[in-house]
Design a protein around this motif. Structure first.
Motif, PDB file in Angstrom:
ATOM      1  N   ASN A   1       0.805  -1.221   0.000  1.00 34.57           N
ATOM      2  CA  ASN A   1       0.000   0.000   0.000  1.00 34.57           C
ATOM      3  C   ASN A   1       0.838   1.271   0.000  1.00 34.57           C
ATOM      4  O   ASN A   1       0.457   2.275  -0.599  1.00 34.57           O
ATOM      5  CB  ASN A   1      -0.943   0.011   1.204  1.00 34.57           C
ATOM      6  CG  ASN A   1      -2.010  -1.054   1.115  1.00 34.57           C
ATOM      7  OD1 ASN A   1      -2.362  -1.499   0.024  1.00 34.57           O
ATOM      8  ND2 ASN A   1      -2.526  -1.497   2.254  1.00 34.57           N
ATOM      9  N   LYS A   2       1.995   1.252   0.666  1.00 37.18           N
ATOM     10  CA  LYS A   2       2.739   2.490   0.863  1.00 37.18           C
ATOM     11  C   LYS A   2       3.975   2.628  -0.025  1.00 37.18           C
ATOM     12  O   LYS A   2       4.367   3.747  -0.354  1.00 37.18           O
ATOM     13  CB  LYS A   2       3.169   2.615   2.334  1.00 37.18           C
ATOM     14  CG  LYS A   2       2.017   2.796   3.303  1.00 37.18           C
ATOM     15  CD  LYS A   2       2.503   2.872   4.741  1.00 37.18           C
ATOM     16  CE  LYS A   2       3.251   4.150   5.021  1.00 37.18           C
ATOM     17  NZ  LYS A   2       2.408   5.340   5.036  1.00 37.18           N
ATOM     18  N   TYR A   3       4.605   1.519  -0.412  1.00 35.34           N
ATOM     19  CA  TYR A   3       5.928   1.635  -1.022  1.00 35.34           C
ATOM     20  C   TYR A   3       6.082   0.972  -2.384  1.00 35.34           C
ATOM     21  O   TYR A   3       7.020   1.304  -3.105  1.00 35.34           O
ATOM     22  CB  TYR A   3       6.983   1.091  -0.054  1.00 35.34           C
ATOM     23  CG  TYR A   3       6.974   1.811   1.272  1.00 35.34           C
ATOM     24  CD1 TYR A   3       7.277   3.168   1.346  1.00 35.34           C
ATOM     25  CD2 TYR A   3       6.611   1.162   2.447  1.00 35.34           C
ATOM     26  CE1 TYR A   3       7.233   3.850   2.547  1.00 35.34           C
ATOM     27  CE2 TYR A   3       6.566   1.837   3.656  1.00 35.34           C
ATOM     28  CZ  TYR A   3       6.871   3.173   3.700  1.00 35.34           C
ATOM     29  OH  TYR A   3       6.824   3.846   4.884  1.00 35.34           O
ATOM     30  N   ALA A   4       5.217   0.036  -2.734  1.00 39.88           N
ATOM     31  CA  ALA A   4       5.322  -0.592  -4.053  1.00 39.88           C
ATOM     32  C   ALA A   4       5.070   0.449  -5.136  1.00 39.88           C
ATOM     33  O   ALA A   4       4.192   1.309  -4.999  1.00 39.88           O
ATOM     34  CB  ALA A   4       4.316  -1.738  -4.181  1.00 39.88           C
TER      35      ALA A   4
ATOM     36  N   PRO B   1      16.340   2.945   3.683  1.00 38.78           N
ATOM     37  CA  PRO B   1      15.784   4.286   3.444  1.00 38.78           C
ATOM     38  C   PRO B   1      14.344   4.325   3.943  1.00 38.78           C
ATOM     39  O   PRO B   1      13.570   3.386   3.722  1.00 38.78           O
ATOM     40  CB  PRO B   1      15.857   4.433   1.919  1.00 38.78           C
ATOM     41  CG  PRO B   1      16.914   3.457   1.494  1.00 38.78           C
ATOM     42  CD  PRO B   1      16.799   2.306   2.436  1.00 38.78           C
ATOM     43  N   GLN B   2      13.969   5.393   4.636  1.00 39.03           N
ATOM     44  CA  GLN B   2      12.662   5.440   5.285  1.00 39.03           C
ATOM     45  C   GLN B   2      11.670   6.317   4.536  1.00 39.03           C
ATOM     46  O   GLN B   2      12.020   7.391   4.035  1.00 39.03           O
ATOM     47  CB  GLN B   2      12.803   5.982   6.707  1.00 39.03           C
ATOM     48  CG  GLN B   2      13.330   4.973   7.709  1.00 39.03           C
ATOM     49  CD  GLN B   2      13.197   5.494   9.123  1.00 39.03           C
ATOM     50  OE1 GLN B   2      14.170   5.917   9.725  1.00 39.03           O
ATOM     51  NE2 GLN B   2      11.984   5.502   9.649  1.00 39.03           N
ATOM     52  N   GLY B   3      10.423   5.895   4.518  1.00 39.20           N
ATOM     53  CA  GLY B   3       9.316   6.742   4.097  1.00 39.20           C
ATOM     54  C   GLY B   3       9.454   7.293   2.697  1.00 39.20           C
ATOM     55  O   GLY B   3       9.451   6.565   1.708  1.00 39.20           O
ATOM     56  N   SER B   4       9.577   8.603   2.599  1.00 35.93           N
ATOM     57  CA  SER B   4       9.597   9.276   1.301  1.00 35.93           C
ATOM     58  C   SER B   4      10.715   8.787   0.386  1.00 35.93           C
ATOM     59  O   SER B   4      10.482   8.592  -0.811  1.00 35.93           O
ATOM     60  CB  SER B   4       9.698  10.790   1.500  1.00 35.93           C
ATOM     61  OG  SER B   4       8.530  11.279   2.144  1.00 35.93           O
ATOM     62  N   PRO B   5      11.948   8.586   0.863  1.00 39.63           N
ATOM     63  CA  PRO B   5      12.964   8.024  -0.038  1.00 39.63           C
ATOM     64  C   PRO B   5      12.584   6.648  -0.566  1.00 39.63           C
ATOM     65  O   PRO B   5      12.811   6.343  -1.742  1.00 39.63           O
ATOM     66  CB  PRO B   5      14.217   7.957   0.855  1.00 39.63           C
ATOM     67  CG  PRO B   5      14.021   9.036   1.860  1.00 39.63           C
ATOM     68  CD  PRO B   5      12.553   9.038   2.145  1.00 39.63           C
ATOM     69  N   MET B   6      12.013   5.789   0.274  1.00 43.04           N
ATOM     70  CA  MET B   6      11.663   4.447  -0.181  1.00 43.04           C
ATOM     71  C   MET B   6      10.577   4.505  -1.255  1.00 43.04           C
ATOM     72  O   MET B   6      10.613   3.789  -2.245  1.00 43.04           O
ATOM     73  CB  MET B   6      11.182   3.595   1.002  1.00 43.04           C
ATOM     74  CG  MET B   6      11.293   2.108   0.737  1.00 43.04           C
ATOM     75  SD  MET B   6      10.626   1.044   2.064  1.00 43.04           S
ATOM     76  CE  MET B   6      11.149   1.852   3.552  1.00 43.04           C
TER      77      MET B   6
ATOM     78  N   LEU C   1      11.637  13.852  -1.781  1.00 42.31           N
ATOM     79  CA  LEU C   1      12.159  12.719  -1.029  1.00 42.31           C
ATOM     80  C   LEU C   1      12.349  13.056   0.442  1.00 42.31           C
ATOM     81  O   LEU C   1      12.742  12.196   1.234  1.00 42.31           O
ATOM     82  CB  LEU C   1      13.510  12.264  -1.606  1.00 42.31           C
ATOM     83  CG  LEU C   1      13.539  11.821  -3.074  1.00 42.31           C
ATOM     84  CD1 LEU C   1      14.940  11.377  -3.460  1.00 42.31           C
ATOM     85  CD2 LEU C   1      12.535  10.715  -3.326  1.00 42.31           C
ATOM     86  N   SER C   2      12.067  14.296   0.809  1.00 46.19           N
ATOM     87  CA  SER C   2      12.261  14.706   2.201  1.00 46.19           C
ATOM     88  C   SER C   2      11.085  14.247   3.053  1.00 46.19           C
ATOM     89  O   SER C   2       9.933  14.340   2.649  1.00 46.19           O
ATOM     90  CB  SER C   2      12.392  16.225   2.304  1.00 46.19           C
ATOM     91  OG  SER C   2      13.576  16.665   1.678  1.00 46.19           O
ATOM     92  N   ASN C   3      11.406  13.758   4.241  1.00 49.12           N
ATOM     93  CA  ASN C   3      10.372  13.345   5.171  1.00 49.12           C
ATOM     94  C   ASN C   3       9.803  14.527   5.938  1.00 49.12           C
ATOM     95  O   ASN C   3       8.649  14.494   6.370  1.00 49.12           O
ATOM     96  CB  ASN C   3      10.939  12.328   6.172  1.00 49.12           C
ATOM     97  CG  ASN C   3      11.482  11.091   5.500  1.00 49.12           C
ATOM     98  OD1 ASN C   3      12.581  11.130   4.939  1.00 49.12           O
ATOM     99  ND2 ASN C   3      10.743   9.995   5.525  1.00 49.12           N
ATOM    100  N   CYS C   4      10.610  15.561   6.145  1.00 49.48           N
ATOM    101  CA  CYS C   4      10.155  16.633   7.021  1.00 49.48           C
ATOM    102  C   CYS C   4      10.780  17.973   6.630  1.00 49.48           C
ATOM    103  O   CYS C   4      11.889  18.033   6.084  1.00 49.48           O
ATOM    104  CB  CYS C   4      10.492  16.315   8.471  1.00 49.48           C
ATOM    105  SG  CYS C   4      12.108  15.549   8.718  1.00 49.48           S
TER     106      CYS C   4
ATOM    107  N   GLY D   1       5.271  15.839   2.463  1.00 50.82           N
ATOM    108  CA  GLY D   1       6.141  16.187   3.577  1.00 50.82           C
ATOM    109  C   GLY D   1       5.388  16.517   4.844  1.00 50.82           C
ATOM    110  O   GLY D   1       4.291  17.059   4.819  1.00 50.82           O
ATOM    111  N   GLY D   2       5.999  16.196   5.994  1.00 55.79           N
ATOM    112  CA  GLY D   2       5.527  16.696   7.282  1.00 55.79           C
ATOM    113  C   GLY D   2       6.168  18.050   7.538  1.00 55.79           C
ATOM    114  O   GLY D   2       7.305  18.301   7.128  1.00 55.79           O
ATOM    115  N   VAL D   3       5.460  18.944   8.222  1.00 56.25           N
ATOM    116  CA  VAL D   3       5.896  20.338   8.344  1.00 56.25           C
ATOM    117  C   VAL D   3       5.852  20.778   9.803  1.00 56.25           C
ATOM    118  O   VAL D   3       4.949  20.399  10.556  1.00 56.25           O
ATOM    119  CB  VAL D   3       4.991  21.266   7.505  1.00 56.25           C
ATOM    120  CG1 VAL D   3       5.450  22.718   7.618  1.00 56.25           C
ATOM    121  CG2 VAL D   3       4.984  20.824   6.049  1.00 56.25           C
TER     122      VAL D   3
END
Length: 852
Positions: A38-41, A93-98, A110-113, A143-145
């Motif tokens: 659901n999140k990364y494929a 690599p976590q979240g947005s990069p993955m 690709l930034s998480n925050c 992104g989270g802000v």
């Protein structure tokens, strides 16, 4: 010849194909498979899936990292990168990069925050609105802000407009919160952190803002606390608040009793888990980027989870190192941590993180190209365009990275060390010190090959406490840094690793295991062959109980020759846990003051911050929360959050003080009597006995206000794409003037599609029951009570009972986690200590969970 020029279309897979392959990859772990899919494929906006398993994703990422590597000396090959990241074993690599690396179907960062803010102390209305626009633009790119509100003048201050006086901070908190709730991010809403200095005269209003039910629901809030205030709390002294904050010539000031405001902070955190606390002087004094504050790197706030303090328009990408994988011969007497391999991989992790910055710069260029190509007028696009130009400049000049860890709890257990013990804390400290030294060594090596970050100046950093600890730990590294510089302005963090730890199948981040073993139930057909029925519920559904082992606890069992397929009794499970290295090392067992001391010690070797929550049982006192906060300041933590079990469901109805019993969810809190014309809505699908159902749930302040239900995909039912998860319910009039409820959603192109007259689409019987349920929702009956009411309905037909069960499950999604289920007992152990957790009834005593 023509065939050779035809570009082959990429292979696509059905949802079922990809899920089955992922399920096999994760060895039957349904949750890990669904999270990855659901999140990364890799998928496009039409829902086409292009990756069958995480191996495909890791290949995609490795290709892109290797492409960047070729720009520099001594490049890593694709195969070398793949070996480091495959199977989520070493570097993750976590979240947005993955999700975003090598993804051609999504124009996103690709930034998480991120942190944003106005230059200087400007609090003009235009500046405040600019921040509102900027946070929305960032959130739509995933992104989270975070941003700070200390620059806004306090309530009652004079302003030179028609209002004459300022409204203060709180109305703008609500504005920013509402904007966050409006932004969809692939099925989830954006994340926002709002902070304010305790030195601000409106800080108490800020602290209280979330206590009123339904207010500021789209943001986390934290208070920036300075050392002078903390000392005043310890001494029982006065404290002077100012605007502008800490000004020598303030426009406004007032003297308060520090302890009174402190008790308010502690009480609210005990009551509702917010505000969090940021020890701001510690953050600034320890911050390496703040050595360059006059060049634009002055830290002003943190990201939503608090692990990355940032200057305006800077951003960070996250990566986790799986600590468990460096334990050789885990869970045996020969268990040992391979520090040599670990050191090598930390350097590789820093190199990969630096490559990801180059990939992020490419993504920002694509975002800017998209903005330029959009048909809006230039003045409309200017704020978004300038925002990304500023972000790109900060990323280029500072090249900030965010290397963290996961599996701390499993690493210690695999070594036979108890989490939270003196030995455990000492070993964790050695691991994190090693990460710091080797990551900085890696950044210096990168500076030799690729050049230092553009504003590096060793003279500016010579008094920084973190840099001096590195100097003391490894003088050779320090003097090489003086000679060659460093590639990255700041490097390290410890972030939450929720979905990452599901895929590494380990404990999360720096946290201990939650439960090493618990029981769940799954619905079964008692007529099927080889089915075991352990429980029949109140509506006659049959359930089979099964034991769920934490993955690494199961590995411990296998190492010790224990049959993991055996049907254990609760007493046998308890005895197993006692024999294991997880005994007395769960989140409920760890001594809280010890955990705070551990965080403070490790923080010395993390140049950003640590995201950690201290989980407390429901019956702890406010005094203990205050003691934990004070201890956190004294041992050098940069921030701390506490969560008292069940506190989220205990927020006050209004600002006046009420007893705990009155603040419980039993209190009726009716919605406004007049229905708004338009409501946000969630779409929930459920299936029973091969019948497919759908529910449209209208929301106010993210709480259910009304519900419409019926069959989907039959000749009389609703036809709606499966990817539609939310939209709007609009109250209209038909040609005869009768009331009609329409559902509206946006298609893949952004066009609005309207389904007219939900009431006419469903069987009248379902409609009438829906009106009854909607009435109870609108009058504020707690959702768990409504679910009980639905379950108690005596209905004649099997189809209606199917509907009843599905509606109950749909509504339980909105029961606040931690809400106690009154009048029910655990069918596994008989305990009355049942709470709702993610829509399921969970027993706090034995871990048994019922999700039906």
């Amino acid at each position: 010849m023509k065939e050779n020029l035809t570009k082959a279309l990429p292979q696509t897979y059905s949802q079922d194909q990809a899920f089955e392959a992922a399920l096999n990859y994760f060895k039957g772990d349904d949750l890990a498979a669904r999270v990855w899919l659901n999140k990364y494929a890799l998928k496009d906006s039409d829902g086409n899936i292009f990756e069958l398993t995480p191996n495909d994703m890791h290949t995609r990422i490795a290709k892109e990292i290797a492409r960047v590597e070729k720009k520099y000396a001594n490049p890593l090959t694709e195969a070398e990168v793949f070996d480091l990241i495959k199977d989520f074993k070493y570097i993750v690599p976590q979240g947005s990069p993955m999700a975003g690396i090598g993804n051609p179907y999504q124009i996103a960062s690709l930034s998480n925050c991120f942190v944003i803010g106005n230059s200087g102390d400007s609090d003009s209305y235009g500046g405040i609105m600019k921040i509102d626009q900027e946070q929305v633009q960032l959130m739509k790119r995933r992104g989270g802000v975070g941003h700070d509100l200390s620059h806004i003048r306090p309530k009652g201050s004079g302003v030179k407009n028609s209002a004459l006086t300022s409204t203060g901070i709180v109305p703008f908190m609500e504005r920013y919160s509402n904007s966050t709730r409006e932004v969809a991010q692939d099925g989830r809403r954006g994340a926002l952190m709002l902070s304010v200095s305790v030195n601000h005269p409106d800080s108490e209003d800020f602290i209280n803002a979330k206590l009123e039910q339904g207010k500021v629901t789209g943001a986390n809030v934290s208070v920036r606390i300075d050392d002078t205030f903390m000392q005043a709390v310890k001494d029982g002294a006065d404290y002077t608040q100012k605007y502008p904050i800490f000004s020598e010539n303030p426009k406004t000031s007032k003297v308060i009793q520090a302890k009174e405001l402190w008790h308010k902070i502690v009480h609210n955190a005990w009551k509702s888990a917010e505000p969090g606390i940021l020890f701001w002087d510690t953050i600034i004094n320890e911050s390496v980027p703040d050595c360059y504050a006059d060049l634009g790197y002055k830290t002003v706030s943190t990201n939503p989870c608090g692990e990355i303090p940032l200057c305006p328009y800077d951003s960070c990408r996250l990566l986790a190192i799986n600590l468990f994988s460096y334990v050789e011969n885990p869970f045996t007497k020969k268990a040992a941590f391979n520090f040599d391999l670990f050191k090598t991989h930390v350097a590789y992790a820093q190199r990969i993180m630096d490559d990801i910055i180059d990939l992020e710069l490419e993504k920002i260029d694509a975002i800017l190209a998209k903005i330029d190509a959009d048909p809006e007028q230039d003045d409309v696009k200017s704020i978004e365009r300038n925002l990304w130009i500023n972000i790109k400049r900060k990323a280029e000049d500072g090249r900030r990275t965010g290397i963290g860890i996961t599996a701390e709890g499993d690493m210690l257990a695999a070594l036979g060390i108890q989490y939270g013990s003196e030995e455990g804390n000492a070993f964790s400290l050695e691991v994190h010190k090693t990460i710091a030294v080797e990551a900085y060594r890696g950044s210096v090596a990168l500076a030799k090959e690729r050049g230092a970050f553009t504003i590096f100046d060793a003279e500016r950093e010579k008094e920084n406490p973190f840099i001096n600890r590195l100097k003391e730990a490894d003088s050779k590294l320090y003097y090489e840094m003086l000679e060659y510089g460093r590639r990255n302005i700041a490097l390290l963090t410890i972030a939450p690793t929720g979905t990452t730890s599901l895929m590494t199948q380990t404990t999360s981040g720096i946290e201990p295991v939650f439960l090493p073993v618990y029981k769940r139930r799954r619905k079964v057909n008692p007529g099927d062959k080889d089915v075991r029925v352990d429980f029949v519920d109140e509506v006659g559904d049959s359930w089979e109980e099964y034991v769920v082992f934490h993955h690494r606890f199961k590995q411990w069992m296998e190492v010790n020759g224990i049959d993991t397929t055996q049907n254990f009794s609760q007493e046998e499970l308890d005895e197993l846990v006692k024999q294991s290295p997880y005994y007395k090392a769960t989140s409920n067992d760890v001594d809280w003051l010890s955990k705070v001391s551990m965080q403070g010690a490790i923080q010395k070797w993390v140049d950003h911050s640590i995201s950690v929550t201290i989980n407390l049982p429901n019956d702890v006192s406010e005094e203990l929360v205050g003691d934990l906060y004070l201890k956190a300041w004294e041992v050098g933590c940069k921030g701390v959050t506490v969560y008292r079990d069940g506190s989220r469901s205990g927020v006050l109805i209004a600002n006046d003080e009420k007893k705990e019993e009155e603040a419980h969810a039993d209190t009726l809190t009716p919605f406004p009597t007049k229905r708004p014309q338009t409501l946000e809505a969630d779409v929930v699908r459920f299936q029973n006995n091969k019948e497919k159902w759908i529910a449209f749930i209208g929301l106010i302040e993210e709480k259910p206000y009304e519900i419409f239900t019926g069959l989907i995909d039959d000749e009389d039912g609703i036809l709606i794409p499966r990817w539609v998860n939310n939209g709007l319910i609009i109250k209209n009039k038909d040609e005869k003037g009768a009331t009609r409820y329409d559902f509206q959603y946006k298609d893949k192109r952004g066009y609005k599609i309207t389904i007219e007259g939900l009431s006419h689409k469903f069987n009248p019987e379902y409609w009438n029951y829906a009106k009854l349920i909607s009435s109870t929702l609108r009058h504020g009956m707690p959702i768990e009570k409504i679910v009980d009411l639905i379950n108690s309905l005596q209905l004649d037909t099997e189809s209606i009972n199917t509907w009843k069960n599905g509606v109950g499950r749909a509504l339980k999604r909105y029961v606040a986690d931690g809400t106690k289920a009154k009048g029910q007992t655990c069918s596994n152990c008989g305990s009355e200590n049942l709470i709702y957790q993610e829509g399921c009834l969970t027993c706090k005593d034995c871990g048994s969970s019922k999700c039906g």
